[in-house]
Design an enzyme around this catalytic site. Structure first.
Site, PDB file in Angstrom:
ATOM      1  CB  SER A 275       0.137  -8.001  -1.057  1.00 38.54           C
ATOM      2  OG  SER A 275      -0.714  -8.833  -0.294  1.00 38.54           O
TER       3      SER A 275
ATOM      4  CD  GLU B  38     -10.127   3.687   0.818  1.00 36.38           C
ATOM      5  OE1 GLU B  38     -10.098   4.923   0.682  1.00 36.38           O
ATOM      6  OE2 GLU B  38      -9.316   2.924   0.241  1.00 36.38           O
TER       7      GLU B  38
ATOM      8  CE  LYS C  29      -4.023  -2.174   0.276  1.00 30.29           C
ATOM      9  NZ  LYS C  29      -5.019  -2.109  -0.797  1.00 30.29           N
TER      10      LYS C  29
HETATM   11  C1  LIG Z   1      -1.465  -7.044   2.655  1.00 31.41           C
HETATM   12  C2  LIG Z   1      -2.628  -6.751   1.770  1.00 31.41           C
HETATM   13  N1  LIG Z   1      -2.770  -7.423   0.632  1.00 31.41           N
HETATM   14  C3  LIG Z   1      -3.805  -7.223  -0.188  1.00 31.41           C
HETATM   15  C4  LIG Z   1      -4.788  -6.314   0.105  1.00 31.41           C
HETATM   16  C5  LIG Z   1      -5.941  -6.188  -0.839  1.00 31.41           C
HETATM   17  O1  LIG Z   1      -5.973  -5.035  -1.595  1.00 31.41           O
HETATM   18  P1  LIG Z   1      -5.617  -5.039  -3.148  1.00 31.41           P
HETATM   19  O2  LIG Z   1      -6.440  -6.090  -3.809  1.00 31.41           O
HETATM   20  O3  LIG Z   1      -5.964  -3.659  -3.574  1.00 31.41           O
HETATM   21  O4  LIG Z   1      -4.172  -5.321  -3.283  1.00 31.41           O
HETATM   22  C6  LIG Z   1      -4.689  -5.558   1.278  1.00 31.41           C
HETATM   23  C7  LIG Z   1      -5.705  -4.546   1.600  1.00 31.41           C
HETATM   24  O5  LIG Z   1      -5.839  -4.058   2.667  1.00 31.41           O
HETATM   25  C8  LIG Z   1      -3.587  -5.786   2.134  1.00 31.41           C
HETATM   26  O6  LIG Z   1      -3.443  -5.109   3.285  1.00 31.41           O
END
Ligand SMILES: Cc1ncc(COP(=O)(O)O)c(C=O)c1O
Lengths: 260, 388
Positions: B373, B107, B85
């Site tokens: 992620s 948000e 993020k």
């Molecule tokens: C670690 C992590 N991965 C994935 C996501 C999912 O979001 P996005 O699909 O936009 O990557 C989030 C959202 O809060 C997150 O904190």
């Protein structure tokens, strides 16, 4: 010309301004909503705006949010809305304007929606649809002869006024404040100077909505606009007085006072 | 991407009139500044020196051996604040500075985007308010505390499902009210144009790096890219730079929650085309077009919508979308912790679990890049609760 615009011509000839109260469909209950609708119909309303509840009303403040959620919890949906108005339409003389977020209409299919809506509703307001995104919607509205209403807000730039006017076959809805729906004790003084600019570029009726909460405001703005829309303050009144025995009578008195 | 902000038939701007001008202003600012050298240099500087880029593309030897694949982890979990993020938050914060907005709002679901936003607000001296659902505040307490430590105010959202969807509603209402001085720093590839495009571009650094890294390491492109899909930003960030490499297959993993017969968050697999939070895409909705509540054990995936570019990828069959349940995600969480010594967030744990299924479908020793992620610190309490 659609029925909404016709009525504005009529009002204009009489030197009158439109009074447009708002109710949330199915709130507090479907039965009470029906009674409230008749009250408005007999209390000097020129149009009645009916809000169709949506799960995610991003343009609405807490009061309309609560009324929408309450109605949804009681199982309100488009089928119920159409069957309700099929039944009561002949009891009401005031033209009806439906306010609905776009998703329920889109999901129903525009053709299907307009087929059902056109004998029952004279106008449509979609708070999350810009004229730029409304090509199909506008075509259908024209085919089915339902008037459309689009917004000008304090952030709208002059270059879009005429686009908004062209999309608004009913009237232009002028939003008083940057913000969501809800009663405001005071409204910004910049409204009138902005309205002047709107008037310079457009000739359609312009009505003021969002925030009007008392008679002083109502009287003041009726002088400058072609009409005023009152919503949250009515829903608030309903919430506050619903438990009382003569709540319909009180509601009627309140509406008459606001519009006097 | 067409001129009006569409990916095929998906996207657009379905918003109240008051936001028309601020969105146009944002779009113009984004297209102007993001092309300028000083903007790019500054962003690269912060990504490198502050956030810790480039992130490693780690060859997961043990897991690869176990599953018979060649698995690489794109280590977004090693970034400052613990998730991808921050890539987007830094990019948008630099825009907010150039647009001279005094206040930043956002948000958040899992709290990772909230933490990233609070971080950049602190870094650039902006006032910061974060909207977060009551349910998420309770299940991601540590992130709430982190945001507060960073000087942000966390505003509790009690409407609707009290999760990410409603936090988004509240942030939009705030923005409609305070448009003139406030920058809305949206956290995923959702919302009205230009957000889906802009956020994807800020996240595409993930895929650009991964492509260079894998080519250096394997001397060829990967067979699969695998990522979890909430709003869809980490997945598109990884996928997008490989879009034209047709031989690379994209797999997006949605959250099956408690199952399709109960509550889930599979907007692409089970939703219908509709409009939520300003754009047209796949949406979980009932048969009357009311938005349904989603569910996932991973707060960041607990959202009934998805970015319009994913809807487009689905339509043109550029990506494939699969579903992994709460229980399976917990297995994925444990699997990575035990085999590689890396504790993942519950969101990418969905993608990690899917490796087990992919191992059965794919050719042996296929090269797979998984977007890791985020890290698991925020989820320890949930996992502890569920496992006991
Ligand atoms: C670690 C992590 N991965 C994935 C996501 C999912 O979001 P996005 O699909 O936009 O990557 C989030 C959202 O809060 C997150 O904190």
């Amino acid at each position: 010309m659609g029925k909404i615009r016709e009525k504005f011509e009529e009002l204009r000839n009489k030197g009158k301004k439109a009074f447009i109260p708002y109710l949330t469909f199915g709130f507090p209950t479907l039965k009470d909503f029906e009674a409230l609708l008749y009250v408005l119909d007999s209390a000097g309303s020129d149009f009645i705006e009916i809000g169709f509840p949506f799960s995610d009303p991003i343009a609405d403040g807490p009061i309309i949010q609560i009324s929408s959620q309450t109605a949804l919890d009681r199982g309100v949906n488009f089928l119920k809305l159409f069957s309700f108005f099929k039944r009561v339409k002949r009891n009401i003389n005031t033209p009806l304007i439906l306010m609905s977020y776009y998703n329920p209409i889109y999901d129903m299919g525009l053709d299907n929606f307009f087929k059902k809506a056109h004998p029952l509703l004279e106008g449509l307001i979609i708070p999350d649809l810009l004229p730029e995104e409304g090509e199909d919607f506008l075509k259908k509205a024209k085919t089915y002869n339902i008037d459309t209403v689009f917004f000008i807000s304090p952030t709208t730039q002059e270059e879009r006024f005429s686009l908004i006017e062209r999309a608004s076959s009913g009237f232009i809805y002028y939003i008083s404040v940057t913000g969501v729906t809800g009663p405001r004790k005071s409204l910004p003084s910049s409204i009138l100077s902005h309205l002047k600019k709107v008037r310079k570029k457009t000739s359609s009726p312009v009505c003021l909505g969002f925030g009007i909460s008392n008679r002083v405001q109502a009287r003041k703005f009726k002088k400058y606009f072609d009409g005023i829309i009152v919503g949250s303050v009515l829903i608030k009144k309903i919430i506050e007085t619903y438990h009382r025995k003569n709540f319909l009578k009180e509601f009627k008195e309140f509406v008459l006072w606001l519009n006097s | 991407m067409s001129k009006k902000g569409y990916f095929g038939e998906f996207g657009g701007r379905f918003i109240p009139e008051t936001l028309e001008y601020p969105l146009r202003e944002l779009q113009e600012a984004y297209f102007k500044y993001s092309q300028q050298k000083d903007f790019k240099d500054e962003l690269n500087f912060y990504l490198r020196e502050y956030a810790g880029r480039p992130t490693p593309l780690y060859f997961a030897k043990n897991l690869s051996k176990k599953l018979g694949l060649r698995i690489y982890l794109k280590r977004e979990d090693l970034l400052h604040t613990g998730a991808h993020k921050i890539n987007n938050a830094l990019g948008q914060a630099l825009l907010a500075v150039r647009m001279r907005k005094e206040r930043i709002i956002a948000e958040t679901g899992a709290g990772q985007h909230g933490v990233a936003t609070a971080t950049v607000a602190s870094l650039f001296g902006k006032k910061c308010d974060i909207y977060m659902g009551k349910v998420d505040i309770e299940r991601q307490k540590m992130n709430v505390f982190r945001m507060q430590l960073l000087g942000a105010q966390v505003l509790k959202v009690e409407g609707g499902s009290q999760t990410l969807k409603d936090a988004c509603n509240e942030a939009l209402r705030d923005w409609v009210t305070n448009v003139r001085n406030t920058y809305y720093l949206l956290g995923s590839v959702v919302g009205p144009h230009p957000y889906p495009l802009m956020v994807r571009n800020f996240q595409a650094v993930i895929g650009r790096e991964a492509k260079q890294q894998i080519l250096k390491r394997e001397k060829k492109l990967p067979d699969y890219l695998l990522a979890c899909v909430g709003g869809g930003s980490n997945s598109l960030g990884l996928f997008h730079p490989f879009f034209k490499d047709r031989e690379v297959r994209f797999i997006g993993v949605e959250a099956r929650g408690k199952g399709f017969l109960s509550q889930h968050a599979c907007s692409l697999i089970k939703g219908r085309v509709g409009i939520l939070h300003g754009s047209k895409s796949y949406v979980l909705q009932d048969r009357f077009g009311q938005i349904e509540q989603a569910h996932s054990v991973a707060a960041g995936l607990d959202y009934p919508g998805v970015g319009p570019e994913h809807a487009f990828y689905k339509k043109i069959k550029r990506a494939e979308y699969v579903a992994v349940s709460d229980k399976e995600a917990l297995l994925g969480f444990k699997m990575l912790s035990e085999t590689e010594g890396i504790i993942p967030a519950l969101e990418p744990a969905h993608a990690l679990f899917y490796l087990r299924k992919l191992a059965k479908l794919a050719k042996k020793n296929s090269i797979v890049i998984v977007c890791l992620s985020g890290r698991g610190d925020k989820d320890l309490e949930i996992v502890q609760k569920v496992s006991s």
